[in-house]
Write an enzyme that holds these catalytic residues in place. Structure first.
Site, PDB file in Angstrom:
ATOM      1  N   TYR A  15      -1.879  -1.622  10.454  1.00 16.46           N
ATOM      2  CA  TYR A  15      -1.857  -1.693   8.988  1.00 16.46           C
ATOM      3  C   TYR A  15      -0.611  -1.008   8.438  1.00 16.46           C
ATOM      4  O   TYR A  15       0.111  -1.570   7.609  1.00 16.46           O
ATOM      5  CB  TYR A  15      -3.126  -1.048   8.434  1.00 16.46           C
ATOM      6  CG  TYR A  15      -3.327  -1.223   6.944  1.00 16.46           C
ATOM      7  CD1 TYR A  15      -3.674  -2.467   6.411  1.00 16.46           C
ATOM      8  CD2 TYR A  15      -3.176  -0.154   6.061  1.00 16.46           C
ATOM      9  CE1 TYR A  15      -3.867  -2.633   5.046  1.00 16.46           C
ATOM     10  CE2 TYR A  15      -3.369  -0.310   4.693  1.00 16.46           C
ATOM     11  CZ  TYR A  15      -3.719  -1.549   4.192  1.00 16.46           C
ATOM     12  OH  TYR A  15      -3.904  -1.716   2.840  1.00 16.46           O
TER      13      TYR A  15
ATOM     14  N   SER B  82       0.863  -1.184   0.000  1.00 22.64           N
ATOM     15  CA  SER B  82       0.000   0.000   0.000  1.00 22.64           C
ATOM     16  C   SER B  82       0.896   1.230   0.000  1.00 22.64           C
ATOM     17  O   SER B  82       2.025   1.186   0.519  1.00 22.64           O
ATOM     18  CB  SER B  82      -0.866  -0.004   1.271  1.00 22.64           C
ATOM     19  OG  SER B  82      -1.413   1.279   1.499  1.00 22.64           O
TER      20      SER B  82
HETATM   21  N1  LIG Z   1      -8.662  -1.347  -1.552  1.00 25.12           N
HETATM   22  C1  LIG Z   1      -7.703  -0.441  -1.468  1.00 25.12           C
HETATM   23  O1  LIG Z   1      -7.917   0.777  -1.671  1.00 25.12           O
HETATM   24  C2  LIG Z   1      -6.295  -0.857  -1.147  1.00 25.12           C
HETATM   25  C3  LIG Z   1      -5.304   0.138  -1.091  1.00 25.12           C
HETATM   26  C4  LIG Z   1      -3.998  -0.227  -0.809  1.00 25.12           C
HETATM   27  C5  LIG Z   1      -3.684  -1.550  -0.611  1.00 25.12           C
HETATM   28  N2  LIG Z   1      -4.654  -2.507  -0.661  1.00 25.12           N
HETATM   29  C6  LIG Z   1      -4.256  -3.896  -0.432  1.00 25.12           C
HETATM   30  O2  LIG Z   1      -4.798  -4.716  -1.459  1.00 25.12           O
HETATM   31  C7  LIG Z   1      -5.015  -6.040  -0.940  1.00 25.12           C
HETATM   32  C8  LIG Z   1      -6.419  -6.502  -1.246  1.00 25.12           C
HETATM   33  O3  LIG Z   1      -7.310  -5.599  -0.627  1.00 25.12           O
HETATM   34  P1  LIG Z   1      -8.839  -5.435  -1.080  1.00 25.12           P
HETATM   35  O4  LIG Z   1      -9.116  -3.997  -1.072  1.00 25.12           O
HETATM   36  O5  LIG Z   1      -9.131  -6.251  -2.289  1.00 25.12           O
HETATM   37  O6  LIG Z   1      -9.550  -6.049   0.216  1.00 25.12           O
HETATM   38  P2  LIG Z   1     -10.862  -6.948   0.426  1.00 25.12           P
HETATM   39  O7  LIG Z   1     -11.845  -6.699  -0.644  1.00 25.12           O
HETATM   40  O8  LIG Z   1     -11.246  -6.744   1.832  1.00 25.12           O
HETATM   41  O9  LIG Z   1     -10.299  -8.438   0.234  1.00 25.12           O
HETATM   42  C9  LIG Z   1      -9.419  -8.982   1.159  1.00 25.12           C
HETATM   43  C10 LIG Z   1      -9.260 -10.452   0.872  1.00 25.12           C
HETATM   44  O10 LIG Z   1      -8.373 -11.001   1.870  1.00 25.12           O
HETATM   45  C11 LIG Z   1      -9.003 -12.121   2.479  1.00 25.12           C
HETATM   46  N3  LIG Z   1      -8.585 -12.276   3.862  1.00 25.12           N
HETATM   47  C12 LIG Z   1      -8.700 -11.374   4.866  1.00 25.12           C
HETATM   48  N4  LIG Z   1      -8.295 -11.924   6.022  1.00 25.12           N
HETATM   49  C13 LIG Z   1      -7.908 -13.192   5.744  1.00 25.12           C
HETATM   50  C14 LIG Z   1      -7.430 -14.269   6.528  1.00 25.12           C
HETATM   51  N5  LIG Z   1      -7.276 -14.172   7.859  1.00 25.12           N
HETATM   52  N6  LIG Z   1      -7.147 -15.444   5.912  1.00 25.12           N
HETATM   53  C15 LIG Z   1      -7.340 -15.579   4.577  1.00 25.12           C
HETATM   54  N7  LIG Z   1      -7.790 -14.598   3.784  1.00 25.12           N
HETATM   55  C16 LIG Z   1      -8.084 -13.426   4.377  1.00 25.12           C
HETATM   56  C17 LIG Z   1     -10.499 -11.807   2.374  1.00 25.12           C
HETATM   57  O11 LIG Z   1     -11.291 -12.973   2.436  1.00 25.12           O
HETATM   58  P3  LIG Z   1     -11.990 -13.519   3.781  1.00 25.12           P
HETATM   59  O12 LIG Z   1     -12.445 -12.327   4.575  1.00 25.12           O
HETATM   60  O13 LIG Z   1     -13.077 -14.383   3.266  1.00 25.12           O
HETATM   61  O14 LIG Z   1     -10.931 -14.312   4.472  1.00 25.12           O
HETATM   62  C18 LIG Z   1     -10.579 -11.214   0.974  1.00 25.12           C
HETATM   63  O15 LIG Z   1     -10.639 -12.221   0.006  1.00 25.12           O
HETATM   64  C19 LIG Z   1      -4.672  -5.968   0.542  1.00 25.12           C
HETATM   65  O16 LIG Z   1      -3.346  -6.389   0.748  1.00 25.12           O
HETATM   66  C20 LIG Z   1      -4.786  -4.483   0.855  1.00 25.12           C
HETATM   67  O17 LIG Z   1      -4.002  -4.104   1.973  1.00 25.12           O
HETATM   68  C21 LIG Z   1      -5.953  -2.191  -0.908  1.00 25.12           C
END
Ligand SMILES: NC(=O)c1ccc[n+]([C@@H]2O[C@H](COP(=O)([O-])OP(=O)(O)OC[C@H]3O[C@@H](n4cnc5c(N)ncnc54)[C@H](OP(=O)(O)O)[C@@H]3O)[C@@H](O)[C@H]2O)c1
Length: 254
Positions: free
Chosen positions: A159, A144
């Protein structure tokens, strides 16, 4: 030069929704067989269904990555089903706990670090030997922009800490593996319209802190969030190169 990924195998964490789902779909589109890891079985099944509709095989391995036994079981099942894994996309993460740091339970802070950092290292360490033996592998750790500006998300100490440490872990491992054929890079996806920022917007500003809440409410209201397809496309483009030890950013390819 762009390297073909056709016929490779990948394990994608957090593949049930958001960025991880799109990465899995785009890998499948590039001819990759995918193992899908997250906790929610129904969401993984939906991703698998969409991968199969693209004509590729998908294997669902539900696991809580915060539990090392669960994680290792998922790796064993993926290896049994697909053989050695060529590409690891460490995408799963949680943004909790939020709020004034002194109010955060240390156990909850540690649980977030276990998912966002320890699991990433554990998965890489489990899959690395086979990659090194075959002289080819790709590890991408989804980071991130917070890693570059850890003070920018007040009230998200776990985070910010986890993502900054994730990038240090990535660069150190890449240096260790230089010349092995296994590349290790981090990827910053930008501000993406997924469940993660939606969850932050839904929190009580009084509990998580008004500046943090306003930051996420404003970026959504101003239409600044990009769709998950965009970072997934960017990640795939980077993945088809030989570079290692880099911090990729979605803006590099847009
Ligand atoms: N969205 C943004 O703006 C943004 C910005 C910067 C970085 N990121 C990074 O991008 C990545 C994906 O984020 P996203 O926005 O797509 O988030 P998201 O929609 O919340 O998806 C997160 C995924 O991680 C899984 N997960 C969470 N806890 C887990 C656990 N204990 N064991 C196994 N799986 C787990 C969730 O599935 P379950 O809950 O079913 O386990 C889900 O499939 C992350 O690394 C995040 O930090 C996102």
């Amino acid at each position: 030069m762009s390297i073909s990924l056709e016929g490779k195998t990948a394990l994608v964490t957090g593949a049930g929704r958001g960025i991880g789902r799109e990465v899995a779909l785009q890998l499948a589109g590039a001819g990759v067989t995918v193992a899908l890891v997250a906790r929610s079985r129904d969401e993984l099944d939906e991703t698998a269904h969409r991968v199969r509709a693209l004509g590729r095989a998908a294997f669902v391995a539900p696991a809580d990555l915060g539990k090392l036994d669960d994680l290792q079981r998922a790796v064993r099942r993926a290896n049994d089903e697909l053989g050695a894994v060529d590409i690891l996309v460490n995408n799963a993460a949680v943004v909790w706990p939020l709020g004034a740091s002194a109010t955060v339970e240390p156990g909850e802070w540690a649980a977030a670090i276990a998912i966002n950092l320890v699991a990433v290292a554990a998965l890489s360490f489990a899959l690395l030997p086979a990659m090194v033996e075959r002289g080819w592998g790709r590890i991408v750790n989804v980071s991130s922009a917070i890693a570059e500006h850890p003070g920018a998300m007040i009230g998200a100490n776990a985070y910010a800490t986890g993502k900054a440490a994730l990038e240090a872990h990535t660069l150190n491992l890449a240096a260790e593996l230089a010349g092995s054929g296994v590349t290790v890079n981090a990827f910053r996806p930008g501000s993406v319209d997924t469940a993660m920022p939606a969850w932050i917007r839904g929190q009580d500003p009084a509990r998580i802190g008004a500046p943090l809440h306003q930051r996420f409410a404003r970026s959504y209201a101003e239409g600044l969030l990009i769709s998950p397809e965009q970072p997934a496309r960017s990640l795939l483009m980077h993945l088809q190169r030989d570079t290692t030890g880099e911090i990729w950013d979605v803006s590099d390819t847009t």
